[in-house]
Every structure is written in C-alpha cells, then in structure tokens.
Design an enzyme around this catalytic site. Structure first.
Site, PDB file in Angstrom:
ATOM      1  N   LYS A 106     -12.582   0.920 -14.059  1.00  0.00           N
ATOM      2  CA  LYS A 106     -13.070  -0.375 -13.552  1.00  0.00           C
ATOM      3  C   LYS A 106     -13.527  -1.255 -14.714  1.00  0.00           C
ATOM      4  CE  LYS A 106     -12.434   0.222  -9.155  1.00  0.00           C
ATOM      5  NZ  LYS A 106     -11.359  -0.503  -8.470  1.00  0.00           N
ATOM      6  N   ASP A 109       3.954   2.039  -4.061  1.00  0.00           N
ATOM      7  CA  ASP A 109       2.973   2.024  -5.138  1.00  0.00           C
ATOM      8  C   ASP A 109       3.011   0.641  -5.809  1.00  0.00           C
ATOM      9  OD1 ASP A 109       1.802   2.493  -7.828  1.00  0.00           O
ATOM     10  OD2 ASP A 109       1.854   4.601  -7.205  1.00  0.00           O
ATOM     11  N   TYR A 129     -13.435   7.262 -13.470  1.00  0.00           N
ATOM     12  CA  TYR A 129     -13.263   6.208 -12.463  1.00  0.00           C
ATOM     13  C   TYR A 129     -13.955   4.930 -12.927  1.00  0.00           C
ATOM     14  CZ  TYR A 129     -14.289   3.381  -8.381  1.00  0.00           C
ATOM     15  OH  TYR A 129     -14.443   2.321  -7.530  1.00  0.00           O
ATOM     16  N   ASP A 148     -25.925  11.192 -10.950  1.00  0.00           N
ATOM     17  CA  ASP A 148     -26.510  10.237  -9.997  1.00  0.00           C
ATOM     18  C   ASP A 148     -27.765   9.571 -10.566  1.00  0.00           C
ATOM     19  OD1 ASP A 148     -24.621  10.475  -8.062  1.00  0.00           O
ATOM     20  OD2 ASP A 148     -25.826  11.683  -6.688  1.00  0.00           O
ATOM     21  N   LEU A 189     -22.171   9.280   0.951  1.00  0.00           N
ATOM     22  CA  LEU A 189     -23.225   9.648   1.887  1.00  0.00           C
ATOM     23  C   LEU A 189     -22.924   9.260   3.333  1.00  0.00           C
ATOM     24  CD1 LEU A 189     -26.086  10.768   2.410  1.00  0.00           C
ATOM     25  CD2 LEU A 189     -26.939   8.442   2.031  1.00  0.00           C
ATOM     26  N   ASN A 201     -26.184  17.453   3.175  1.00  0.00           N
ATOM     27  CA  ASN A 201     -26.825  17.912   1.943  1.00  0.00           C
ATOM     28  C   ASN A 201     -27.438  16.705   1.251  1.00  0.00           C
ATOM     29  OD1 ASN A 201     -25.891  20.741   1.995  1.00  0.00           O
ATOM     30  ND2 ASN A 201     -23.856  19.789   1.801  1.00  0.00           N
ATOM     31  N   VAL A 202     -28.745  16.740   1.095  1.00  0.00           N
ATOM     32  CA  VAL A 202     -29.434  15.650   0.393  1.00  0.00           C
ATOM     33  C   VAL A 202     -29.531  16.058  -1.074  1.00  0.00           C
ATOM     34  CG1 VAL A 202     -31.584  14.352   0.188  1.00  0.00           C
ATOM     35  CG2 VAL A 202     -30.715  14.991   2.456  1.00  0.00           C
ATOM     36  N   SER A 205     -16.946  -2.649  -9.147  1.00  0.00           N
ATOM     37  CA  SER A 205     -17.910  -1.747  -8.520  1.00  0.00           C
ATOM     38  C   SER A 205     -19.216  -1.783  -9.288  1.00  0.00           C
ATOM     39  CB  SER A 205     -17.323  -0.338  -8.554  1.00  0.00           C
ATOM     40  OG  SER A 205     -18.305   0.629  -8.280  1.00  0.00           O
ATOM     41  N   PHE A 237      -7.167  -4.394  -4.029  1.00  0.00           N
ATOM     42  CA  PHE A 237      -7.983  -3.240  -3.645  1.00  0.00           C
ATOM     43  C   PHE A 237      -7.353  -1.919  -4.092  1.00  0.00           C
ATOM     44  CE2 PHE A 237      -8.965  -6.289  -0.176  1.00  0.00           C
ATOM     45  CZ  PHE A 237     -10.350  -6.295  -0.248  1.00  0.00           C
ATOM     46  N   ASP A 285       0.873  -1.182   0.000  1.00  0.00           N
ATOM     47  CA  ASP A 285       0.000   0.000   0.000  1.00  0.00           C
ATOM     48  C   ASP A 285       0.904   1.224   0.000  1.00  0.00           C
ATOM     49  OD1 ASP A 285      -1.869   2.126   0.876  1.00  0.00           O
ATOM     50  OD2 ASP A 285      -3.241   0.462   1.281  1.00  0.00           O
TER      51      ASP A 285
END
Ligand code: NAD
Ligand code: WQD
Length: 368
Positions: free
Chosen positions: A167, A67, A163, A320, A214, A230-231, A133, A89, A39
C-alpha cells in the site's frame, strides 16, 4: 450527439465484486454513474453484483472476469467503455498471508496497479481513486504527540508487514506519477476498519475460511458458525486493556468514494497536498474519528443479536497496535463527507446480513 452526451459517466471499478467494491458499486449506481467491473473473483462471488443490480434496478454495464494484470482484457474494457475514472479496489489484503507469501502480494498489488495506470495513460483517463489503508501509518505515536493519535494524513508513514508495504509503495508511486504529469487527479483513501453491511441484508462481507478481522469473526460467533471469540490481549494501554480501532460502516465508506470521485471530477478544488505545476495526489482518511475497544465491539454486537457472545482472552497478535483512530476532518473539509452511521447501526446491519446469509453468498447463492 445528444443521446451520447446524456449517457451517464462510466466508472471502472476494479475488485468491484468484493466487500467494499460491491457496496461502492451500489452507491455509484444510485448516484447516477454507470459502472464496469473487472474482478478475478479470487476473493468474491459474482452473486454480490447480481444483488447490487437487484437492489438498484440497474445493470452493471460490463463485468470482466479477469485479473487486472491481464493487459489485453483491460485495454479492451477501456476501448469499449471509455471510463472517466477508475476506483481501484482489486488487491490481496490478508496481513498474515502477506508475511508468508510476500512476493505474491508485491506482484498482485503493485503489478495490478502498474498495469492499470499504464492502460489509463494509454486511454487518457487520469482520475484515480486508490484503496489505501490506515495500515500505512504503521504503529502510531500516542495521543497528543506530534504525528500521533488521532492520525492526520501528514502523520509519519511506515509499514509493519508486506501487505502494508504494498500500500505504501503504491502511494509513493502515485505521488511520483502526479508530480510527473499534471493531468493526474488521484485520491489515496486511507480506510480505517470497515465493517457492517448494506441495510437490506443482501450484500455484505463474505470472508473465505476463518475470518482474520474482528467483526466478521464476531458475527460468525453470533450466528453460531464459530464457537467463541478470541480477544487478542487485554494488557494494552487502552481503557479496558483491549485494542482500540476506528470502525466505519461500509455504506459510509462507499459514500466516501462517491464524494471523492465527485471531487476529482470537479478538478480537486483546494487540495492540501499538491505542489504547483503538478497533478494532485491527495491522501484522505476515511474513518469516524472515534475508537472502540474489542470488548466494546463485542458488547455492541451482543445488543444487536440479542444474546451473550462467548469470548476468551488469548495472547496478543504480533504487530497489533494499542490504538488506531483517525482525524477525519480533512475528508469533511475537502470532500464534504463524514461518517453518519454509528456503532449500533454497524452491528445491526452486520447482524442482519449474517443471519440472513449465515454462510455468506455460497449457500444462498441463486436464491431470490
Ligand atoms: P475484497 O477481497 O472483498 O475485495 C477485493 C476484490 O478484488 C475481490 O473481489 C477480489 O476477487 C478482487 N481481486 C483481488 N486481486 C485481484 C486482481 N489481481 N485482479 C482482479 N481482481 C482482483 O476486499 P475489500 O475488503 O473489499 O478491500 C478492497 C480494497 O480495500 C483492497 O485493496 C484492500 O486492501 C483495501 N482495504 C481494505 C480494508 C478492509 O479492512 N477490508 C481496509 C483498508 C483497505
Ligand atoms: C481489530 C482489533 C485485534 C481479531 C486490519 C489490517 C488493516 C486493515 C484493517 C486492510 C485488534 C483485535 C481481531 C480477533 C481480536 N486492512 N482482534 N480477535 O488489525 O486493526 O486492521 O484490518 O488494509 O491493514 O491490519 O483489524 O479487525 O484484524 O483487528 O481480538 O479474532 O481486534 O487485536 O485490536 P486491524 P482487525
């Protein structure tokens, strides 16, 4: 010799000091594996692994502060410990940052995986667990449509940000590799929304700066580090208008890795994805199959911490989806794994970690 053969199998865990990695290291040690970790500590503290050692009473066999793209360090680690498998990971995971710094994400995430796989081939280690993911499903189709919610592993794939692209690219790369060489045994574990912490309250998620996700945000409001939640929008097509996600306890997730590893080491009985004459590269969802809204998550955390949490409805966050949740049946069928811990436990354990370590590992560092 007898003493050699009775040594526990060694697993290399990249990114093992991080949030999911540290919980999985603990679960691996408890399951009887020896672990070695590489790590670069770019998003974590070595304190997490010290605490894993305290909790299990077992030493991490080796920790390399580097790394994963450092090929010499990797090579030396393989040479020395001859791991039977790798759980990968290590990677960068902040969606917004990946939009601003795409090249850094492609280089770190894809570059580290290529370096790692090359080293595995050199040392003839072909068992690989990859942290994928739910982001690879892009924006899912509505419930009841083919390929829509709940998401099955065969649903259409697509990425909405760099991102997610990394993946997806790594998933493709691993599939190609398994097609080219039948020795490979690979799982692509597609995590939904990990949250919570170890029930001891000693290890947990320690985001740098303001949390993007969240539940770390909610827990920092609960402990008084941040003023309000903040929603991000209440006009989604969900029962209460706020986004719905499949939150999974990090200890369940860690157990899922142990099950996936056991399945690989058994030779992947009855994979769903393999073609004859190829290796196995199996995508598997790790979720609960149940979705909760942002407001339901806030209410659950209020119950766990025993007080009301302030929130404001703000604009939607770009990109989202309304709702994302898994069909978790393949993991049960193949691995014999399913999530056991409910929302109440996720919030209790998150609160326990957060109020014992209000500033994560930094301030309590070294305290026993
Ligand atoms: P994390 O940031 O806590 O852990 C990642 C670890 O990898 C950190 O300790 C970091 O220091 C290390 N690292 C990063 N790049 C490295 C490199 N090039 N070389 C060596 N070490 C490096 O994140 P996490 O939440 O534990 O996530 C672990 C993996 O799971 C990541 O690949 C992430 O993309 C994936 N994932 C996470 C989530 C989530 O919501 N947390 C969801 C789905 C998938
Ligand atoms: C959950 C819900 C937000 C923050 C991300 C990545 C995904 C995976 C998991 C790595 C959504 C809402 C959030 C806040 C809010 N990570 N929200 N206020 O977006 O489902 O998934 O993490 O692979 O790839 O995209 O998780 O926790 O950011 O958001 O209202 O301050 O909470 O709109 O509905 P997400 P999240």
């Amino acid at each position: 010799t007898a003493s050699k053969s009775s040594r526990p199998p060694v697993v290399l865990v990249t990114g093992g000091a991080g949030y999911i990695g540290s919980h999985t290291c603990l679960a691996l040690q408890e399951a009887g594996y020896d672990i070695v970790v590489i790590d670069d500590l770019s998003n974590s503290s070595p304190e997490s692994l010290s605490r894993v050692e305290q909790l299990t009473g077992k030493k991490v066999l080796d920790f390399v502060h580097s790394d994963v793209r450092n090929e010499q360090a990797l090579d030396a680690l393989f040479q020395k410990h001859k791991p039977v498998a790798v759980i990968h990971f290590a990677g960068l995971k902040a969606v917004g940052e990946s939009v601003r710094l795409p090249l850094m994400y492609y280089d770190a995430n894809i570059g580290s995986t290529v370096a790692l796989l090359n080293c595995m081939i050199k040392h003839e280690c072909f068992n690989f667990v990859f942290s994928s993911s739910a982001t690879v499903y892009g924006n899912p189709g509505p419930a009841g449509t083919p390929g829509g919610l709940p998401l099955r592993e065969c649903a259409p794939l697509g990425a909405l940000n760099p991102y997610g692209q990394t993946k997806l690219a790594i998933e493709h790369m691993l599939r190609d590799l398994a097609c080219a060489d039948e020795r490979w045994r690979i799982t692509l574990l597609r995590y939904f929304n990990p949250c919570g912490a170890h029930p001891s309250g000693r290890i947990g998620e320690d985001p740098q700066g303001i949390p993007n996700n969240l539940m770390p945000y909610v827990s920092q409001v609960a402990v008084g580090v941040l003023p309000h939640i903040n929603v991000f929008g209440n006009d989604y097509s969900t029962p209460d208008g706020t986004g719905v996600r499949d939150y999974i306890h990090v200890c369940d997730l860690a157990a899922g890795h142990v099950s996936a590893l056991a399945w690989l080491l058994k030779g992947c009985p009855a994979p769903a994805d393999a073609a004859p004459g190829t290796g196995t590269c199996q995508a598997i969802n790790l979720g609960t199959g149940v979705g909760y809204s942002v407001l339901e998550m806030i209410a659950a955390m209020e119950k766990a911490c025993g007080r009301k949490l302030a929130y404001k409805i703000t604009d939607r966050r770009p990109g989202d989806a309304d709702a994302v949740y898994s069909d978790a049946s393949l993991a049960l069928a193949l691995l014999g794994w399913k999530a056991e811990l409910d929302l109440e436990r996720m919030c209790q354990d998150l609160w326990n970690w957060q109020h014992n370590n209000p500033h994560g590992y930094a301030v309590t560092k070294g305290s026993q």
